[in-house]
Design a protein around this motif. Structure first.
Motif, PDB file in Angstrom:
ATOM      1  N   VAL A 165       0.838  -1.204   0.000  1.00 18.45           N
ATOM      2  CA  VAL A 165       0.000   0.000   0.000  1.00 18.45           C
ATOM      3  C   VAL A 165       0.872   1.253   0.000  1.00 18.45           C
ATOM      4  CG1 VAL A 165      -1.595   1.366   1.399  1.00 18.45           C
ATOM      5  CG2 VAL A 165      -2.015  -1.064   1.064  1.00 18.45           C
ATOM      6  N   GLN A 166       1.949   1.215   0.777  1.00 28.78           N
ATOM      7  CA  GLN A 166       2.810   2.384   0.886  1.00 28.78           C
ATOM      8  C   GLN A 166       3.642   2.633  -0.364  1.00 28.78           C
ATOM      9  OE1 GLN A 166       4.861   2.845   4.792  1.00 28.78           O
ATOM     10  NE2 GLN A 166       3.595   1.137   5.463  1.00 28.78           N
ATOM     11  N   LEU A 167       3.757   1.632  -1.221  1.00 27.64           N
ATOM     12  CA  LEU A 167       4.522   1.818  -2.457  1.00 27.64           C
ATOM     13  C   LEU A 167       3.828   2.786  -3.423  1.00 27.64           C
ATOM     14  CD1 LEU A 167       5.885  -1.745  -3.301  1.00 27.64           C
ATOM     15  CD2 LEU A 167       7.193   0.273  -2.602  1.00 27.64           C
ATOM     16  N   GLY A 168       2.512   2.861  -3.340  1.00 23.38           N
ATOM     17  CA  GLY A 168       1.780   3.782  -4.204  1.00 23.38           C
ATOM     18  C   GLY A 168       1.305   3.123  -5.486  1.00 23.38           C
ATOM     19  N   ASN A 169       1.351   3.863  -6.584  1.00 24.61           N
ATOM     20  CA  ASN A 169       0.824   3.406  -7.861  1.00 24.61           C
ATOM     21  C   ASN A 169       1.942   3.138  -8.860  1.00 24.61           C
ATOM     22  OD1 ASN A 169      -1.954   3.857  -7.028  1.00 24.61           O
ATOM     23  ND2 ASN A 169      -1.524   6.060  -7.264  1.00 24.61           N
ATOM     24  N   PRO A 170       1.667   2.285  -9.866  1.00 23.84           N
ATOM     25  CA  PRO A 170       2.663   2.052 -10.921  1.00 23.84           C
ATOM     26  C   PRO A 170       3.141   3.378 -11.518  1.00 23.84           C
ATOM     27  CG  PRO A 170       0.891   0.463 -11.117  1.00 23.84           C
ATOM     28  CD  PRO A 170       0.468   1.434 -10.052  1.00 23.84           C
ATOM     29  N   GLY A 171       4.436   3.469 -11.679  1.00 26.98           N
ATOM     30  CA  GLY A 171       5.036   4.701 -12.173  1.00 26.98           C
ATOM     31  C   GLY A 171       5.640   5.559 -11.077  1.00 26.98           C
ATOM     32  N   ASP A 172       5.248   5.281  -9.810  1.00 24.89           N
ATOM     33  CA  ASP A 172       5.798   6.030  -8.684  1.00 24.89           C
ATOM     34  C   ASP A 172       7.213   5.550  -8.366  1.00 24.89           C
ATOM     35  OD1 ASP A 172       3.423   7.366  -8.470  1.00 24.89           O
ATOM     36  OD2 ASP A 172       2.705   6.263  -6.705  1.00 24.89           O
ATOM     37  N   ARG A 173       8.008   6.439  -7.801  1.00 26.07           N
ATOM     38  CA  ARG A 173       9.348   6.068  -7.344  1.00 26.07           C
ATOM     39  C   ARG A 173       9.210   5.182  -6.115  1.00 26.07           C
ATOM     40  NH1 ARG A 173      13.174   8.098  -3.642  1.00 26.07           N
ATOM     41  NH2 ARG A 173      15.359   7.838  -4.290  1.00 26.07           N
ATOM     42  N   ALA A 174       9.986   4.123  -6.062  1.00 23.53           N
ATOM     43  CA  ALA A 174       9.889   3.169  -4.965  1.00 23.53           C
ATOM     44  C   ALA A 174      11.258   2.908  -4.355  1.00 23.53           C
ATOM     45  CB  ALA A 174       9.290   1.847  -5.457  1.00 23.53           C
ATOM     46  N   VAL A 175      11.288   2.855  -3.036  1.00 19.87           N
ATOM     47  CA  VAL A 175      12.503   2.509  -2.297  1.00 19.87           C
ATOM     48  C   VAL A 175      12.156   1.387  -1.326  1.00 19.87           C
ATOM     49  CG1 VAL A 175      14.320   3.293  -0.742  1.00 19.87           C
ATOM     50  CG2 VAL A 175      13.378   4.875  -2.445  1.00 19.87           C
ATOM     51  N   LEU A 176      12.855   0.279  -1.414  1.00 17.95           N
ATOM     52  CA  LEU A 176      12.586  -0.866  -0.550  1.00 17.95           C
ATOM     53  C   LEU A 176      13.874  -1.390   0.072  1.00 17.95           C
ATOM     54  CD1 LEU A 176      10.051  -3.042  -2.588  1.00 17.95           C
ATOM     55  CD2 LEU A 176       9.590  -1.804  -0.467  1.00 17.95           C
ATOM     56  N   HIS A 177      13.823  -1.631   1.381  1.00 16.95           N
ATOM     57  CA  HIS A 177      14.865  -2.411   2.039  1.00 16.95           C
ATOM     58  C   HIS A 177      14.545  -3.873   1.738  1.00 16.95           C
ATOM     59  CE1 HIS A 177      16.275   1.072   4.392  1.00 16.95           C
ATOM     60  NE2 HIS A 177      15.002   1.431   4.369  1.00 16.95           N
ATOM     61  N   THR A 178      15.551  -4.669   1.470  1.00 19.49           N
ATOM     62  CA  THR A 178      15.268  -6.032   1.022  1.00 19.49           C
ATOM     63  C   THR A 178      16.038  -7.085   1.811  1.00 19.49           C
ATOM     64  OG1 THR A 178      16.963  -5.861  -0.697  1.00 19.49           O
ATOM     65  CG2 THR A 178      14.705  -5.327  -1.325  1.00 19.49           C
ATOM     66  N   GLU A 179      15.506  -8.276   1.757  1.00 18.11           N
ATOM     67  CA  GLU A 179      16.113  -9.450   2.369  1.00 18.11           C
ATOM     68  C   GLU A 179      16.078 -10.561   1.325  1.00 18.11           C
ATOM     69  OE1 GLU A 179      17.506 -11.703   5.901  1.00 18.11           O
ATOM     70  OE2 GLU A 179      17.394  -9.591   5.362  1.00 18.11           O
ATOM     71  N   LEU A 180      17.230 -11.081   0.957  1.00 18.41           N
ATOM     72  CA  LEU A 180      17.307 -12.154  -0.033  1.00 18.41           C
ATOM     73  C   LEU A 180      17.292 -13.492   0.684  1.00 18.41           C
ATOM     74  CD1 LEU A 180      17.672 -13.015  -3.000  1.00 18.41           C
ATOM     75  CD2 LEU A 180      20.141 -12.902  -2.625  1.00 18.41           C
ATOM     76  N   GLN A 181      16.288 -14.309   0.387  1.00 18.68           N
ATOM     77  CA  GLN A 181      16.182 -15.631   0.987  1.00 18.68           C
ATOM     78  C   GLN A 181      16.553 -16.693  -0.037  1.00 18.68           C
ATOM     79  OE1 GLN A 181      12.238 -16.065   2.776  1.00 18.68           O
ATOM     80  NE2 GLN A 181      13.201 -15.589   4.726  1.00 18.68           N
ATOM     81  N   VAL A 182      17.473 -17.556   0.338  1.00 19.09           N
ATOM     82  CA  VAL A 182      17.954 -18.598  -0.568  1.00 19.09           C
ATOM     83  C   VAL A 182      17.747 -19.960   0.082  1.00 19.09           C
ATOM     84  CG1 VAL A 182      19.931 -19.498  -1.848  1.00 19.09           C
ATOM     85  CG2 VAL A 182      19.691 -17.031  -1.508  1.00 19.09           C
ATOM     86  N   SER A 183      17.111 -20.865  -0.639  1.00 17.16           N
ATOM     87  CA  SER A 183      16.953 -22.241  -0.167  1.00 17.16           C
ATOM     88  C   SER A 183      17.369 -23.174  -1.293  1.00 17.16           C
ATOM     89  CB  SER A 183      15.500 -22.510   0.238  1.00 17.16           C
ATOM     90  OG  SER A 183      14.649 -22.450  -0.893  1.00 17.16           O
ATOM     91  N   GLU A 184      17.291 -24.472  -1.039  1.00 12.59           N
ATOM     92  CA  GLU A 184      17.695 -25.442  -2.055  1.00 12.59           C
ATOM     93  C   GLU A 184      16.823 -25.361  -3.304  1.00 12.59           C
ATOM     94  OE1 GLU A 184      17.766 -29.309  -0.398  1.00 12.59           O
ATOM     95  OE2 GLU A 184      19.388 -28.887   1.031  1.00 12.59           O
ATOM     96  N   SER A 185      15.563 -24.982  -3.117  1.00 11.39           N
ATOM     97  CA  SER A 185      14.625 -25.009  -4.246  1.00 11.39           C
ATOM     98  C   SER A 185      14.105 -23.643  -4.664  1.00 11.39           C
ATOM     99  CB  SER A 185      13.434 -25.909  -3.897  1.00 11.39           C
ATOM    100  OG  SER A 185      12.767 -25.424  -2.740  1.00 11.39           O
TER     101      SER A 185
END
Length: 204
Positions: free
Chosen positions: A36-56
């Motif tokens: 919801v906080q990201l807004g609408n398509p075309g808006d500037r977006a900033v996200l902190h991210t976490e990369l999750q890696v598993s076997e599959s």
């Protein structure tokens, strides 16, 4: 390791968004609050991210604040809480509400989240209530908890824990290994050295 994305919101779905960063579209899973906080398509977006890696699988999880990301990591320490359940909880509760619920042992509040039954909600508050008091009022400053260890995010310790998790180690194991590495090397140790020693502890 991808820790942050800054780009244009390209598309969204029930639990995901596509962020266009220099012509590359990143599929990012997120809580309903984040979407919801990201807004609408075309808006500037900033996200902190976490990369999750598993076997599959390999998936990128996105958060509007580092505090939300830190609570995600905290929740993942609890047995029975995977990424979907953690995101469901963060969809139902703000980080402040989550902190208060854990501090007060309010399992019913946690159980408001989709897919979280009374038994799991009780386990969450029981495991986190003793630690939650020290985490009040923290947006980006929340620590990563593992076996009673609190590691500040945005620090060498936090980066090392995140890196170990990306290599497939469980949050509790990663946090404990990094804490032991810091004890061995001292607080001024470089990230590379901390990672080298932490890997030995994690695989011992």
């Amino acid at each position: 390791m991808i820790a942050k994305l800054t780009g244009i919101l390209d598309d969204t779905g029930p639990d995901w968004a596509v962020i266009d960063v220099g012509g590359v579209g990143y599929l990012v899973h997120a809580s309903a609050r984040t979407l919801v906080q990201l807004g609408n398509p075309g808006d500037r977006a900033v996200l902190h991210t976490e990369l999750q890696v598993s076997e599959s699988d390999m998936r990128l999880i996105g958060f509007t604040t580092s505090g939300e990301r830190a609570w995600f990591r905290v929740l993942m320490v609890v047995q029975g809480v995977g990424s979907k359940v953690a995101l469901a909880i963060l969809s139902a509760l703000t980080v402040d509400e989550l902190q208060r619920a854990c501090a007060a042992g309010d399992a019913a509040m946690i159980a408001r989240a989709n897919g979280v039954g009374p038994k799991l909600a009780s386990r969450i508050v029981n495991e986190l209530k003793d630690k939650a008091g020290g985490l009040a009022g923290l947006g980006g400053g929340l620590g990563i908890i593992g076996d009673g260890v609190i590691v500040p995010p945005g620090s060498i310790s936090g980066d090392a824990v995140s890196a170990l998790q990306n290599l497939g180690f469980k949050p509790a194991i990663a946090a404990t290994a990094v804490t032991r590495a810091i004890e061995d090397l001292g607080d001024s140790a470089a990230l590379g050295d901390v990672m080298r020693v932490a890997l030995k502890h994690a695989t011992a």
